[in-house]
Design an enzyme around this catalytic site. Sequence first.
Site, PDB file in Angstrom:
ATOM      1  N   HIS A 217       0.854  -1.190   0.000  1.00 27.66           N
ATOM      2  CA  HIS A 217       0.000   0.000   0.000  1.00 27.66           C
ATOM      3  C   HIS A 217       0.889   1.238   0.000  1.00 27.66           C
ATOM      4  O   HIS A 217       0.480   2.306   0.441  1.00 27.66           O
ATOM      5  CB  HIS A 217      -0.898   0.035   1.223  1.00 27.66           C
ATOM      6  N   HIS A 399      -5.954   7.939   4.512  1.00 27.78           N
ATOM      7  CA  HIS A 399      -6.864   8.343   5.585  1.00 27.78           C
ATOM      8  C   HIS A 399      -7.993   9.242   5.065  1.00 27.78           C
ATOM      9  O   HIS A 399      -9.145   9.092   5.475  1.00 27.78           O
ATOM     10  CB  HIS A 399      -6.103   9.037   6.719  1.00 27.78           C
ATOM     11  N   GLY A 484      -8.614  -1.160  20.424  1.00 26.25           N
ATOM     12  CA  GLY A 484      -7.419  -0.849  19.614  1.00 26.25           C
ATOM     13  C   GLY A 484      -6.137  -0.870  20.425  1.00 26.25           C
ATOM     14  O   GLY A 484      -5.042  -0.861  19.858  1.00 26.25           O
TER      15      GLY A 484
HETATM   16  N1  ADP Z   1      -4.792   0.993  17.606  1.00 29.08           N
HETATM   17  C1  ADP Z   1      -5.308   2.171  17.309  1.00 29.08           C
HETATM   18  N2  ADP Z   1      -6.138   2.788  18.181  1.00 29.08           N
HETATM   19  C2  ADP Z   1      -6.674   3.993  17.892  1.00 29.08           C
HETATM   20  N3  ADP Z   1      -6.440   4.649  16.730  1.00 29.08           N
HETATM   21  C3  ADP Z   1      -5.634   4.072  15.830  1.00 29.08           C
HETATM   22  C4  ADP Z   1      -5.021   2.822  16.061  1.00 29.08           C
HETATM   23  N4  ADP Z   1      -4.259   2.516  14.978  1.00 29.08           N
HETATM   24  C5  ADP Z   1      -4.402   3.542  14.104  1.00 29.08           C
HETATM   25  N5  ADP Z   1      -5.227   4.468  14.615  1.00 29.08           N
HETATM   26  C6  ADP Z   1      -5.698   5.702  13.998  1.00 29.08           C
HETATM   27  O1  ADP Z   1      -6.121   5.403  12.687  1.00 29.08           O
HETATM   28  C7  ADP Z   1      -5.603   6.398  11.804  1.00 29.08           C
HETATM   29  C8  ADP Z   1      -5.412   5.819  10.426  1.00 29.08           C
HETATM   30  O2  ADP Z   1      -6.654   5.484   9.907  1.00 29.08           O
HETATM   31  P1  ADP Z   1      -6.751   4.788   8.460  1.00 29.08           P
HETATM   32  O3  ADP Z   1      -6.106   5.649   7.476  1.00 29.08           O
HETATM   33  O4  ADP Z   1      -8.109   4.302   8.260  1.00 29.08           O
HETATM   34  O5  ADP Z   1      -5.848   3.557   8.768  1.00 29.08           O
HETATM   35  P2  ADP Z   1      -5.134   2.416   7.969  1.00 29.08           P
HETATM   36  O6  ADP Z   1      -5.116   2.801   6.521  1.00 29.08           O
HETATM   37  O7  ADP Z   1      -3.802   2.420   8.626  1.00 29.08           O
HETATM   38  O8  ADP Z   1      -5.941   1.195   8.283  1.00 29.08           O
HETATM   39  C9  ADP Z   1      -4.315   6.836  12.435  1.00 29.08           C
HETATM   40  O9  ADP Z   1      -3.967   8.132  12.023  1.00 29.08           O
HETATM   41  C10 ADP Z   1      -4.634   6.759  13.924  1.00 29.08           C
HETATM   42  O10 ADP Z   1      -5.215   7.961  14.386  1.00 29.08           O
HETATM   43  O1  LIG Z   2      -4.877  -2.108   3.235  1.00 24.60           O
HETATM   44  C1  LIG Z   2      -5.375  -3.113   3.612  1.00 24.60           C
HETATM   45  C2  LIG Z   2      -5.812  -3.322   4.976  1.00 24.60           C
HETATM   46  O2  LIG Z   2      -5.135  -2.494   5.820  1.00 24.60           O
HETATM   47  P1  LIG Z   2      -5.745  -1.250   6.587  1.00 24.60           P
HETATM   48  O3  LIG Z   2      -5.034  -1.354   7.878  1.00 24.60           O
HETATM   49  O4  LIG Z   2      -7.221  -1.387   6.656  1.00 24.60           O
HETATM   50  O5  LIG Z   2      -5.394  -0.021   5.760  1.00 24.60           O
HETATM   51  C3  LIG Z   2      -5.648  -4.184   2.704  1.00 24.60           C
HETATM   52  O6  LIG Z   2      -5.459  -3.798   1.403  1.00 24.60           O
HETATM   53  C4  LIG Z   2      -4.884  -5.433   2.956  1.00 24.60           C
HETATM   54  O7  LIG Z   2      -5.814  -6.297   3.422  1.00 24.60           O
END
Ligand code: ADP
Ligand SMILES: O=C(COP(=O)(O)O)[C@@H](O)CO
Length: 585
Positions: A217, A399, A484
Amino acid sequence: MTRLYNEPSAFADEMIEGFVASHGRWVRRVSGGVARSTRSTPDSVALVIGGGSGHYPAFAGLVGQGLAHGAAMGNLFASPSAQQVYNVAKAADNGGGVLLGYGNYAGDVLHFTQAQDKLRAEGIDCRSIAVTDDISSAPLAERHKRRGIAGDLTVFKVAAAAAEAGYSMDAVVGIAERANDRTRSFGVAFTGCTLPGADHPLFSVPEGRMAVGMGIHGEPGIGETDIPTADELAELLVKDLLAEIPDGLSAHGARVVPILNGLGSVKYEELFVVYRRVAQLLSEAGIEAVDPQVGELVTSFDMAGTSLTLFWLDSELEELWLAPADAPAFRRGAVSAQALDAEQLTMGAEQQSVIPDASEESKTAAPMVLAALDAAKAVVDANVEELGRIDAIAGDGDHGIGMERGIHAAVAAAAEAVERGAGAGTVLNLAADAWADKAGGTSGALWGMALRAVGQSMGDSERPNAAAVAAGVAEAKRSIMDFGKARVGDKTLVDVLAPFSEALTAAVQGGASLREAWGAAATVAEQSAEATANLLPLMGRARPHAEKSLGTPDAGAVSMALIVRAIHNTLAGNTAGKISVKETA
Ligand SMILES: Nc1ncnc2c1ncn2[C@@H]1O[C@H](COP(=O)(O)OP(=O)(O)O)[C@@H](O)[C@H]1O
Ligand SMILES: O=C(COP(=O)(O)O)[C@@H](O)CO
């Protein structure tokens, strides 16, 4: 660069539709993804895999006899929601329990674990395996933090073959864990990738350069060099993988499945040239290459790049790896399969939610909840790009689009619920489900949880009041921290939610109205979001590149501060001014 799409936000859904239309021999559409369209052995363990879309053939291309029973399919680069995973698991269950298989990413772990809890609560024996093959994503001592990349295939394949052979759930899990322990991958990238409709890449690699260890990613890698020759690349990949042979094994005499994986836009011919040298190097090290795979197995949309996986066999793993399978993107040997009958084919399709009865006061307040969500939507829409930019500094840059998907789905669900006469609590609960369901990702799971906590506290029997909202926000904080595991100071949205909740509760207990209390707490949220710039991330995707994020606030913290300020403006009846990231960060 993606050239062919309609509405960008419909891309993932339309892709699934076309995939199912063209692969009905193997799969059928179920709510949340796809499941086999053929009969599985009754009482056998069902393997349900999944993750974000954009990685084809992972994950849906691996559903079929001898491979997975279903795949939960998230949006592009975002984990599927817990509800999607749950729905696919329910559709795929054969009565022998469900093993969930996914790559070790924060969003996937959160959502698959939530789904596992829900399935277990219904008495289904549900276990999980998070694949951790990417050696560049954490040191050996922290293997449990590593990401899953092309090694997904080896783990899923042998687990599925074990399930097909009638192994018990414990034995299938044991095989999956052993395969994960014996699978190591290492990847490089030459370009980033651009999601449908985006006018710039989600991430990029400088022209002529190669990002060593870049994630699928765009997670920052461990180094950058000029693009080497094909032979030099093979040497780099093999050298690093042989520097980490699994415990108790040695290269000489080992039997290994090599997988040279194209990440999206490297030609098969180029891969063959690289594999030529990989094969020589493995042979020079005394390794016997078994059933090599060269091709696209786990991709990163249109990224140009490649990864090498070595799967270190023992006799049982070899037998399971070589067992017949018939999936859209992975076929070997002869498999006979019987199609499901018409009734079975429709099981697992989407159903409309039931709207519970509500008091007139609660129904009257419901449009206010919708207005607050609408305000959140407007502020997210105005800041999508900037939130993506902040997230890209040390995370994966999605995000902004994740929040956009989530809040749009939440507003649509809330509007429909208001239309159908729902009370305030139900409006928020359905918005919560839609957010988590459509956004996926870490923030999708957490925002879904937050909205649900507030919705449940409001309920449908009374007009929502300040105490109920403050109690709901406090419950949101408690459940997000419990789930989390982030604490204050870890550089996540918890750094905003915790002080916001405390300030809100204190003001409400001091006799302030909801509008006044929310306004005071929103100011605390903005200050707290800004202060995250001085922190080092200890959770989520930004963790491996902690130092890069010093000086930049956390993306999830910033979006939360923006949203609570926008909601305050709605409560205060002031919706004229545009709120932007610069005011909070
Ligand atoms: N374990 C956690 N508990 C609370 N907030 C979290 C945790 N891990 C990540 N985050 C929050 O999630 C945000 C990222 O969200 P998102 O872009 O949807 O995540 P990803 O693409 O990494 O799955 C981070 O900037 C942080 O604020
Ligand atoms: O990006 C994926 C999942 O990760 P996130 O933490 O939700 O961004 C996905 O493409 C791989 O399963």
